[in-house]
Design a protein around this motif. Structure first.
Motif, mmCIF file in Angstrom:
data_model
loop_
_atom_site.group_PDB
_atom_site.id
_atom_site.type_symbol
_atom_site.label_atom_id
_atom_site.label_comp_id
_atom_site.label_asym_id
_atom_site.label_seq_id
_atom_site.Cartn_x
_atom_site.Cartn_y
_atom_site.Cartn_z
ATOM 1 N N VAL A 1 -8.080 4.369 9.202
ATOM 2 C CA VAL A 1 -7.320 3.362 8.252
ATOM 3 C C VAL A 1 -5.578 3.184 8.678
ATOM 4 O O VAL A 1 -4.542 2.714 9.382
ATOM 5 N N LEU A 44 -9.728 -3.067 2.387
ATOM 6 C CA LEU A 44 -8.646 -2.228 1.985
ATOM 7 C C LEU A 44 -8.215 -2.560 0.965
ATOM 8 O O LEU A 44 -7.356 -2.573 -0.153
ATOM 9 N N PHE A 86 4.113 -0.551 3.992
ATOM 10 C CA PHE A 86 3.016 0.260 3.850
ATOM 11 C C PHE A 86 4.298 1.709 3.068
ATOM 12 O O PHE A 86 5.649 2.038 3.926
ATOM 13 N N LEU A 112 -3.753 5.768 0.893
ATOM 14 C CA LEU A 112 -4.427 6.152 1.879
ATOM 15 C C LEU A 112 -5.143 7.020 2.466
ATOM 16 O O LEU A 112 -5.949 6.776 2.956
ATOM 17 N N PHE A 141 1.100 -1.242 0.090
ATOM 18 C CA PHE A 141 -0.113 0.367 0.383
ATOM 19 C C PHE A 141 1.237 1.496 0.046
ATOM 20 O O PHE A 141 1.640 1.414 0.416
#
Length: 944
Positions: free
Chosen positions: A458, A398, A424, A386, A381
């Motif tokens: 999130v 997600l 991430f 996000l 991600f």
């Protein structure tokens, strides 16, 4: 291919296939002499050591830091591929007897108590030591490189190495490659059986004080305790992939491979705006370190990082930093843990250094089966994406948003969290603050995220994954700029790392991949290499990208004027913008007006430390998306309220800063530029530092000539005011009053003068300086080059004080051209070593040398430099005072200096030799020399 993997290749052949033939041939002959092809040594195939072809990023890593709640990261280098080691065919691996009772760890931050480590060694049987040796093998090989001869001697004295073994290891270490000698040491030990391994570990304990990286490993081992199997079993908790998930895993691999196998590269200077390359063709190796340096860097980290790059290299040379590949971030000796809750890693890097590309390569390598195959699923991600999620969501949604083919399979996926890895990318871009020090996140229901079906913010999902509250056992990788590292101080991070960028030959590799025509690649690299400023800054891949785009045309078009090749950073960026205007300027009616508005928006961004702009920002500055505008701004997709929207960012922060500076010269009604420059220069956090350098550079006609073809004449009024500001500011900074504003601002002022490329301005500003002092300010080679350029514009400098600036020999080499103009030169405590004195000797021999006082105290000098210095003193007629105190000249060095003192041309009147490790044996020569010269007025010495 791994070394010796097939049992036929020379066991010491490395991935460095382009080594100089002679040295490699001689080393292979030595290896073949004592380690023939049919050796009893064979390499394990179960360790999964990554080959060079797997696209390593070299990372410096400190696994112990995370466990101690600290956040320090450090230096890298280039590794050679090496297969795993085993005990040889004649010896079976002894079985482990199970874990012993855990005893309390006496781990301390200081030196490891020998008795405790020795006690652990007595508790471990041969199986434990074999397991430990395999687990820490890669790190140990790095840790012992600088002391492999001493370790080999211990093994020889204990009868486990033959004299020939020791001789060969020593020869390779001293005449070839220490990495290879370390590999060789390990091969021999592991091939000679369990007793040799035990003695090897005992030798590690003996030599730990001399080898910082080895000492760090021993401290970690002691902290982990006697249960070796508990933290070396990387397969702990892993289960076989259920049959019903195999199809979705295959689909996931195919999807990720398709998403990551290509790399989109902007080609703004060409008609073709974007080119697509295969990732493996364009991916260049980087060096990454594992000691997070300063977490309060501003958005101009690119330049700040360039200054500190040499510091990291110096730390690496001091053997304090380890190397790690990306496939070792998890479940390796860099992140040993007895915990069943998984581990998290943080990788930091300045803008453009390669964080996102690194993540892309990790995902690609997993999808193609090269690394991390113990992970059954990888989910990646971007925090930038996000940001657009403004509603409560759960982890299931997600994942399904990006990977809808998982459907109802996720419930089964959650059952084995040890097989999951989450990536991430870009924590610094996340608009929501995640406070890992806030204990309420673990107690208040609105912040808790106990399972993948739980709907929450999130930020709570990210927090819970990193802290192992959600799916405990999974692994998490976070990337960020250093500006956001402080957010992770209290996070459960096992491994900290920071990408340094290109080192050495990695720069050349980048340009040879950037240009299809290798002749052009070589010419561009040669030009960059000859320009010290450009070369030092090229550690950053994004900066190399700009260099390639801007410099390429000068070496691809016939009859191009080589004299117009950019020399300063401002000239380089000016030509970069010039090519955008040349290729796309006709697409709009008034490129000057559009560029002015873009620059105003850019300046607001610099002022507010803002790098991402929205449609609202474009509307505010009356900008419309266009082909021309896309030359300056990249469009990025984001989600907002579950819908897609577009935001904009400059391709690189330095481009934003340049366009912001350019706008100051395009406005038809210049604001109070003097006030703006003064306020920017006084900013405490340095956000305007690069902007001001560009403003100074744009005051030079040579930097703007090409731009004026498309933008019209620059504001003469603004140019004059900028020059006036430079004149007054430089005079203030270099005068006596400037000391209160700090040495950093003084150095920045020198950068402004250098970037302005205005010799008349520099001479008018500096002329003949009384004092120029940067005492105690750490200078890197690029700083020294700028300082040298400025000194070159002065007539004389009465006193230049660079005490404790850590310039070393490399920085001194940049300073040499102008040092003869200094009358009083302070270079004490700079680690110049003997090689630095050789450089200074050439300055003293210069017939125009004006140096009267020279301070070289505390520079690690030995008798080896005395001959060069004595020769220079015999010729020099200006030097009257010389401070050599705090060095290791010894009797032999002073005897050689005594010969110079006897020379009638030598004008030395004061010589300081305090703490030079002298004895009575040199006093006769020295006394004779002093009597011969008859002019020495002061002499101090402490007899050791």
């Amino acid at each position: 291919m791994d070394e010796g993997a097939d049992g036929k290749r020379n066991p010491v052949t490395s991935t460095r296939s382009n080594n100089e033939g002679g040295m490699l041939f001689r080393m292979q002959k030595v290896f073949n002499r004592f380690l023939p092809v049919a050796s009893s040594w064979e390499e394990d195939q179960d360790m999964g050591a990554a080959s060079a072809e797997e696209g390593r990023i070299l990372i410096q890593c400190d696994p112990a830091v995370g466990r101690r709640g600290q956040s320090q990261v450090g230096g890298g280098g280039v590794t050679v591929s090496d297969a795993a080691h085993s005990i040889g065919p004649s010896e079976e691996a002894p079985p482990l007897r199970g874990s012993l009772n855990k005893k309390a760890s006496s781990f301390e931050q200081g030196t490891v108590p020998e008795s405790t480590i020795s006690e652990l060694l007595t508790q471990w049987d041969d199986g434990h030591l074999y397991q430990l040796s395999k687990f820490y093998r890669e790190r140990l090989k790095q840790a012992i490189e600088e002391g492999v001869e001493g370790l080999s001697l211990v093994l020889r004295n204990e009868g486990h190495f033959t004299g020939q073994d020791h001789e060969n290891i020593t020869w390779v270490a001293q005449n070839g490659d220490r990495t290879e000698s370390s590999n060789l040491f390990f091969r021999l030990v592991m091939g000679k059986g369990s007793q040799a391994r035990r003695v090897m570990w005992e030798s590690f304990v003996q030599k730990r004080e001399e080898l910082p990286k080895l000492n760090k490993i021993l401290k970690e081992i002691q902290e982990l305790g006697p249960d070796v199997h508990g933290y070396t079993d990387i397969t702990r908790g892993l289960t076989e992939l259920p049959t019903q998930l195999k199809d979705v895993q295959q689909k996931h691999r195919e999807t990720l491979r398709a998403q990551t196998e290509t790399l989109r590269v902007n080609t703004i200077l060409m008609r073709e705006k974007v080119k697509v390359f295969q990732l493996v063709d364009r991916y260049a190796e980087l060096t990454v370190i594992s000691t997070v340096r300063d977490r309060r860097l501003v958005e101009s980290e690119l330049v700040a990082r360039g200054r500190d790059h040499e510091e990291w290299r110096e730390k690496h040379l001091q053997r304090e930093l380890e190397k790690i590949r990306t496939d070792q971030l998890f479940q390796s000796s860099f992140s040993p843990s007895k915990s069943k809750y998984g581990s998290s890693a943080a990788v930091a890097g300045v803008p453009g250094i390669g964080k996102t590309t690194m993540v892309q390569k990790i995902v690609y390598d997993w999808a193609t089966g090269k690394i991390f195959q113990h992970f059954q699923f990888v989910f990646s991600f971007k925090f930038r994406d996000l940001n657009s999620i403004n509603c409560r969501i759960n982890l299931r949604e997600l994942i399904l948003d990006q990977y809808p083919y998982f459907g109802n399979s996720l419930g089964e996926v959650w059952k084995n969290p040890e097989g999951l890895m989450f990536l991430f990318d870009g924590l610094d871009e996340f608009k929501h603050r995640i406070d890992f020090a806030d204990s309420r996140r673990d107690t208040e229901p609105q912040h808790m995220c106990p399972d993948p079906e739980w709907r929450c913010e999130v930020s709570d999902i990210v927090y819970s994954l990193i802290q192992h509250k959600l799916l405990p056992g999974c692994s998490v990788l976070v990337t960020t700029r250093p500006t956001a590292l402080h957010l992770l101080e209290k996070a459960e991070i096992s491994v900290w790392a920071e990408i340094l960028g290109f080192v050495g030959e990695e720069r050349k590799e980048y340009f040879h991949k950037f240009f299809e025509d290798q002749t052009v690649a070589a010419a561009v690299f040669k030009h960059m290499e000859e320009n010290e400023i450009l070369y030092t800054m090229s550690y950053n891949p994004s900066y190399c990208w700009i260099l390639g785009l801007a410099l390429g045309p000068f070496f691809t078009q016939r009859h191009k004027d080589q004299h117009r090749v950019p020399k300063t950073i401002t000239q380089l960026y000016s030509y970069y913008i010039y090519n955008i205007l040349k290729n796309h300027g006709r697409e709009i009616e008034s490129p000057r007006d559009v560029l002015l508005r873009v620059g105003q928006m850019a300046f607001t961004g610099v002022s507010e430390k803002k790098v991402v702009f929205t449609d609202g920002d474009l509307i505010k500055y009356n900008l419309q998306p266009s082909q021309f505008l896309s030359g300056f701004l990249m469009e990025l997709l984001e989600r907002e309220d579950c819908a897609r929207s577009v935001v904009y960012t400059f391709p690189h922060l330095t481009i934003q800063e340049f366009v912001a500076a350019l706008a100051q010269f395009l406005t038809p009604h210049p604001r109070d530029i003097l006030k703006l420059l003064t306020e920017a220069h006084s900013s405490a956090d340095g956000r305007f530092e690069v902007f001001l350098r560009f403003v100074a550079g744009l005051s030079s006609p040579g930097s703007t000539r090409g731009l004026e073809e498309f933008l019209g004449p620059f504001s003469h009024q603004t140019t004059c005011r900028v020059i006036d500001w430079l004149l007054s500011n430089a005079g203030y900074q270099t005068g006596g009053r400037g000391i209160k504003t700090g040495k950093t601002r003084l150095l920045n002022t020198l950068y402004y003068l250098s970037e302005s490329n205005n010799s008349g301005l520099a001479r008018a500003t500096l002329g003949s300086l009384d004092i120029l002092s940067l005492r105690g300010l750490r200078l890197t080679p690029i700083d020294c080059l700028v300082l040298s350029n400025v000194i070159g514009l002065c007539d004389t400098i009465k006193r230049l004080n660079l005490w404790g600036c850590h310039i070393q020999c490399e920085g001194l080499q940049r300073l040499v051209p102008g040092l003869h103009k200094c009358q009083d030169l302070g270079l004490g405590n700079n680690q110049l070593r003997d090689s630095g004195v050789q450089l200074l000797s050439s300055v003293l021999k210069n017939t125009g040398c004006m140096i009267q006082k020279l301070r070289l105290n505390c520079n690690g000098l030995t008798a080896s430099c005395a001959e060069d210095l004595a020769c220079a003193l015999s010729i020099n007629s200006s030097l009257t005072e010389l401070d050599m105190s705090g060095n290791h000249l010894g009797d032999s060095g002073v005897i050689q200096l005594s010969e110079a003192l006897r020379n009638t041309d030598c004008k030395i009147q004061k010589l300081d030799l305090q703490d030079s490790r002298l004895t009575d044996s040199c006093t006769e020569d020295l006394a004779s020399a002093l009597g011969w010269s008859g002019i020495l007025s002061a002499y101090r010495e402490s007899i050791s």
